[in-house]
Scaffold this motif. Structure first.
Motif, PDB file in Angstrom:
ATOM      1  N   GLU A 293      -2.850  -5.137  -2.127  1.00  0.00           N
ATOM      2  CA  GLU A 293      -2.848  -4.158  -1.042  1.00  0.00           C
ATOM      3  C   GLU A 293      -3.690  -4.648   0.148  1.00  0.00           C
ATOM      4  O   GLU A 293      -4.851  -5.032  -0.019  1.00  0.00           O
ATOM      5  CB  GLU A 293      -3.416  -2.829  -1.566  1.00  0.00           C
ATOM      6  CG  GLU A 293      -3.390  -1.727  -0.527  1.00  0.00           C
ATOM      7  CD  GLU A 293      -3.921  -0.398  -1.054  1.00  0.00           C
ATOM      8  OE1 GLU A 293      -4.391  -0.328  -2.200  1.00  0.00           O
ATOM      9  OE2 GLU A 293      -3.864   0.587  -0.288  1.00  0.00           O
ATOM     10  N   PHE A 294      -3.083  -4.663   1.317  1.00  0.00           N
ATOM     11  CA  PHE A 294      -3.723  -5.134   2.548  1.00  0.00           C
ATOM     12  C   PHE A 294      -4.308  -6.545   2.416  1.00  0.00           C
ATOM     13  O   PHE A 294      -5.270  -6.889   3.092  1.00  0.00           O
ATOM     14  CB  PHE A 294      -4.777  -4.137   3.058  1.00  0.00           C
ATOM     15  CG  PHE A 294      -4.162  -2.944   3.724  1.00  0.00           C
ATOM     16  CD1 PHE A 294      -3.683  -3.033   5.019  1.00  0.00           C
ATOM     17  CD2 PHE A 294      -4.008  -1.754   3.041  1.00  0.00           C
ATOM     18  CE1 PHE A 294      -3.072  -1.944   5.622  1.00  0.00           C
ATOM     19  CE2 PHE A 294      -3.389  -0.661   3.643  1.00  0.00           C
ATOM     20  CZ  PHE A 294      -2.916  -0.760   4.935  1.00  0.00           C
TER      21      PHE A 294
ATOM     22  N   SER B 181       0.811  -1.215   0.000  1.00  0.00           N
ATOM     23  CA  SER B 181       0.000   0.000   0.000  1.00  0.00           C
ATOM     24  C   SER B 181       0.845   1.266   0.000  1.00  0.00           C
ATOM     25  O   SER B 181       1.911   1.317   0.609  1.00  0.00           O
ATOM     26  CB  SER B 181      -0.889   0.015   1.245  1.00  0.00           C
ATOM     27  OG  SER B 181      -1.716   1.162   1.246  1.00  0.00           O
ATOM     28  N   LYS B 182       0.315   2.288  -0.646  1.00  0.00           N
ATOM     29  CA  LYS B 182       0.945   3.604  -0.590  1.00  0.00           C
ATOM     30  C   LYS B 182       0.914   4.147   0.838  1.00  0.00           C
ATOM     31  O   LYS B 182       1.835   4.829   1.281  1.00  0.00           O
ATOM     32  CB  LYS B 182       0.185   4.556  -1.524  1.00  0.00           C
ATOM     33  CG  LYS B 182       0.706   5.979  -1.522  1.00  0.00           C
ATOM     34  CD  LYS B 182      -0.120   6.857  -2.454  1.00  0.00           C
ATOM     35  CE  LYS B 182       0.359   8.299  -2.373  1.00  0.00           C
ATOM     36  NZ  LYS B 182      -0.431   9.190  -3.245  1.00  0.00           N
TER      37      LYS B 182
ATOM     38  N   ASN C  44      -3.764  -5.708  -7.287  1.00  0.00           N
ATOM     39  CA  ASN C  44      -4.057  -4.571  -6.408  1.00  0.00           C
ATOM     40  C   ASN C  44      -2.842  -4.071  -5.644  1.00  0.00           C
ATOM     41  O   ASN C  44      -2.992  -3.324  -4.687  1.00  0.00           O
ATOM     42  CB  ASN C  44      -5.159  -4.933  -5.413  1.00  0.00           C
ATOM     43  CG  ASN C  44      -6.455  -5.324  -6.093  1.00  0.00           C
ATOM     44  OD1 ASN C  44      -6.729  -4.862  -7.193  1.00  0.00           O
ATOM     45  ND2 ASN C  44      -7.229  -6.184  -5.458  1.00  0.00           N
ATOM     46  N   SER C  45      -1.642  -4.512  -6.011  1.00  0.00           N
ATOM     47  CA  SER C  45      -0.450  -3.997  -5.336  1.00  0.00           C
ATOM     48  C   SER C  45      -0.172  -2.568  -5.801  1.00  0.00           C
ATOM     49  O   SER C  45      -0.184  -2.297  -7.008  1.00  0.00           O
ATOM     50  CB  SER C  45       0.758  -4.881  -5.649  1.00  0.00           C
ATOM     51  OG  SER C  45       1.940  -4.246  -5.204  1.00  0.00           O
ATOM     52  N   PHE C  46       0.111  -1.685  -4.849  1.00  0.00           N
ATOM     53  CA  PHE C  46       0.500  -0.310  -5.202  1.00  0.00           C
ATOM     54  C   PHE C  46       1.791  -0.320  -6.020  1.00  0.00           C
ATOM     55  O   PHE C  46       2.057   0.597  -6.795  1.00  0.00           O
ATOM     56  CB  PHE C  46       0.678   0.516  -3.925  1.00  0.00           C
ATOM     57  CG  PHE C  46       1.240   1.893  -4.151  1.00  0.00           C
ATOM     58  CD1 PHE C  46       0.509   2.857  -4.839  1.00  0.00           C
ATOM     59  CD2 PHE C  46       2.505   2.229  -3.687  1.00  0.00           C
ATOM     60  CE1 PHE C  46       1.032   4.135  -5.062  1.00  0.00           C
ATOM     61  CE2 PHE C  46       3.038   3.509  -3.900  1.00  0.00           C
ATOM     62  CZ  PHE C  46       2.294   4.454  -4.587  1.00  0.00           C
TER      63      PHE C  46
ATOM     64  N   VAL D 183      -9.272  -1.594  -1.813  1.00  0.00           N
ATOM     65  CA  VAL D 183      -9.316  -1.393  -0.362  1.00  0.00           C
ATOM     66  C   VAL D 183     -10.477  -0.458  -0.018  1.00  0.00           C
ATOM     67  O   VAL D 183     -11.247  -0.718   0.914  1.00  0.00           O
ATOM     68  CB  VAL D 183      -7.968  -0.848   0.158  1.00  0.00           C
ATOM     69  CG1 VAL D 183      -8.070  -0.468   1.632  1.00  0.00           C
ATOM     70  CG2 VAL D 183      -6.870  -1.888  -0.044  1.00  0.00           C
TER      71      VAL D 183
ATOM     72  N   PHE E 296      -5.158   4.856   0.083  1.00  0.00           N
ATOM     73  CA  PHE E 296      -5.702   3.531  -0.236  1.00  0.00           C
ATOM     74  C   PHE E 296      -6.008   3.409  -1.721  1.00  0.00           C
ATOM     75  O   PHE E 296      -6.445   4.370  -2.355  1.00  0.00           O
ATOM     76  CB  PHE E 296      -7.017   3.283   0.520  1.00  0.00           C
ATOM     77  CG  PHE E 296      -6.885   3.126   2.015  1.00  0.00           C
ATOM     78  CD1 PHE E 296      -5.905   2.305   2.576  1.00  0.00           C
ATOM     79  CD2 PHE E 296      -7.767   3.777   2.867  1.00  0.00           C
ATOM     80  CE1 PHE E 296      -5.814   2.145   3.952  1.00  0.00           C
ATOM     81  CE2 PHE E 296      -7.679   3.619   4.251  1.00  0.00           C
ATOM     82  CZ  PHE E 296      -6.690   2.803   4.793  1.00  0.00           C
TER      83      PHE E 296
END
Lengths: 96, 488
Positions: free
Chosen positions: B127-128, B94-95, B136-138, B356, B352
């Motif tokens: 992410e998360f 996540s960022k 969904n990876s930043f 997310v 986010f």
């Protein structure tokens, strides 16, 4: 429609999120299709069925109240976006 | 031996290290040269930890020279970037945590460090841990080594790819609704989710606390047993970890299957199941029967409710767990602040990613006034029924066998705009999380296009041993796990 654009805006404010017009429209559409599918749960008879909040039977885990080491203040502040002395700085919240 | 060191398993390298035929530093050199050759194609890692790894390998060699250490001493492992590592950035994909450097280790990390294992880096993830594709990876998607145009699965896609592409010897992942097993299935490796409470969640960044578990991603079943031995156990820092004696899981390997009854639930062989997956899974079931296990039909009637129940409970828990990311104590803060409330909103909206936010929204809605009974409470009641299905089934059998996922790996982008379609693919993995059961995915074949297929074996609570016994026997008689992607 299970959820309106207005509902989405309300839920976003509860969740401390803000969306553009476009995002609100997209989320309204997507949440509706998801919730519509989830309607199938309403067909399941759950009369007298207790809810499960855990996967296995767990109870409150007590321990003796013994002081242990904790993170030093400076260490705790290392990841803070805006540390000041031994504090986390935030925008002003009280008008004087 | 004609194998490169990076291609070997934990148990193979353990013997070479113990007999002083190779050093940990040589193994690490081999693994990093492999990473240098293929990482550009896979993007299995968010960050490599070369310096930390080199020091750990030197320490391991010193330990080994004194004939000390255990199975994991000197073994290069990939760590999912959701597990806190002291002094090493832990981003959770996540960022909002891009620059977060934990001041403490997760319990599982402490356990690996106590054996002087070696950490190659932090593996890529949704992410998360919210996702089934690693898209969904930043930090950008991970690619499936069997076909780079396809997803590796998720959310532990980076760990599965790092193992499949030999960019580490084994890895840790986490599994909330299939996040270890589904990527293991898509990538042709072994992935194990332990019984809820078997492994401490302390230092695992929370997604859905009543479902999250840490577990191994490995090249074979023996390695899964070895890594599970290392991370299991009660932890006073996790109030939901279970105080129960941990057996030596490797002792379960090699037992025959004469005493096992296998349940086959018809609700897992349904329309929409890819014919190649169905064929491969049935071949595996027949092989397991040939080895002495008895097959029995079992009924899990609430299976079709598992996806809605999971996505209501997991998102509700997530909406609460992720409330902590507010730009005050750690993580990203928007520079666009005017008031405290605006600071919260802008920090979270900028920090986010879309999936997310979608899940926070769904979970907040399910918990909100007026909807709690219809959604969160209803889902929690049906969760009881799903758990009861398994309790009933396990009075008639020892293990349940199913496909891990209804299809092989899909194309990158194929489901990106259709979240419901993406969620429905989790149908076979989420029930084990809702019921807390241990489950393993092992390779059981390939499609005509050469994509791996996974077999899922679900055990009863705390019966990982039977699950490993069956998985190991299947592996010994099939050898699917020895196939490797070409990549180069």
């Amino acid at each position: 429609m299970k959820i309106s654009k207005k509902d989405v805006e309300h839920v976003a404010s509860l969740a401390r999120l803000q969306f553009s017009e476009e995002e609100t429209a997209l989320f309204t559409h997507q949440l509706n299709s998801i919730l519509e599918y989830f309607e199938k749960l309403q067909n399941v008879d759950t009369t007298d069925v207790a809810p499960s909040f855990h996967a296995v039977d767990v109870r409150n885990a007590f321990r003796d109240d013994i002081p242990g080491d904790s993170l030093p203040v400076q260490e705790s502040l290392k990841n803070a976006p805006e540390p000041v002395q031994s504090f986390f700085k935030v925008p002003k919240i009280i008008e004087v | 031996m004609d194998k490169e060191l990076y291609q070997m398993t934990i148990h193979e390298l353990y013997r070479l290290l113990r007999d002083k035929k190779v050093s940990s530093q040589e193994i690490l050199h081999s693994v990093f040269s492999r990473i240098d050759a293929v990482e550009e194609k896979t993007h299995a890692y968010i960050a490599l930890t070369r310096d930390v790894a080199r020091q750990q390998a030197r320490d391991a060699d010193e330990k080994l020279s004194k004939n000390e250490g255990g199975y994991l001493t000197g073994i290069p492992l990939g760590i999912k970037d959701i597990l806190c590592t002291t002094g090493i950035a832990t981003t959770c994909g996540s960022k909002i945590l891009e620059n977060f450097i934990p001041p403490y280790d997760a319990t599982v990390i402490q356990k690996l460090k106590s054996q002087t294992a070696v950490f190659t880096g932090k593996t890529n993830m949704d992410e998360f841990a919210m996702g089934s594709s690693n898209e969904n990876s930043f930090f950008g998607p991970t690619h499936n080594p069997w076909d780079p145009d396809r997803v590796p699965g998720g959310s532990s896609g980076g760990s599965a790819v790092a193992v499949a592409a030999d960019e580490c010897i084994a890895a840790l992942g986490t599994d909330t609704g299939g996040s270890i097993r589904q990527p293991a299935s898509y990538c042709g490796v072994v992935g194990l989710k332990p019984t809820y409470g078997r492994v401490s969640r302390f230092g695992l960044i929370a997604y859905a606390s009543s479902l999250d578990q840490v577990g191994p991603v490995t090249k074979d079943v023996e390695d899964a047993a070895i890594l599970l031995n290392a991370v299991s156990g009660y932890d006073t820092n996790d109030s939901t970890s279970i105080n129960r004696k941990v057996p030596d899981f490797t002792k379960a390997l090699g037992r025959d299957l004469q005493d096992l009854t296998i349940g086959i639930p018809k609700q897992y062989f349904i329309e929409g199941l890819d014919p190649a997956v169905e064929q491969a899974v049935w071949n595996a079931i027949r092989e397991i029967e040939k080895q002495g296990a008895v097959l029995k039909d079992v009924n899990l009637p609430h299976t079709e409710c598992a996806v809605p129940v999971y996505y209501l409970i997991a998102t509700a828990e997530a909406s609460s767990n992720l409330a902590r990311y507010d730009g005050v104590k750690y993580g990203y803060r928007s520079s666009n602040e005017t008031s405290l409330l605006k600071m919260y909103e802008q920090t979270r909206s900028e920090g986010f990613g879309p999936e997310v936010k979608r899940r926070i929204m769904l979970g907040t809605y399910a918990l909100s006034a007026g909807y709690y009974d219809a959604y969160y409470k209803k889902a929690s009641q049906v969760r009881t029924l799903i758990q009861q299905d398994f309790v009933d089934a396990y009075t008639r059998c020892d293990l349940i066998i199913t496909p891990t996922a209804p299809t092989p790996a899909f194309k990158i982008g194929e489901k990106a705009n259709d979240p419901l379609n993406m969620y429905l693919g989790d149908i076979f993995t989420v029930p084990a999380n809702l019921a807390g059961l241990p489950a393993i995915s092992v390779p059981c074949g390939f499609t005509d296009a050469g994509l791996p297929i996974g077999l899922q074996i679900i055990g009863n609570l705390f019966e990982e041993e039977k699950m490993l016994q069956c998985a190991y026997c299947h592996e010994q008689h099939t050898q699917w796990h020895l196939q490797k992607p070409s990549l180069v």
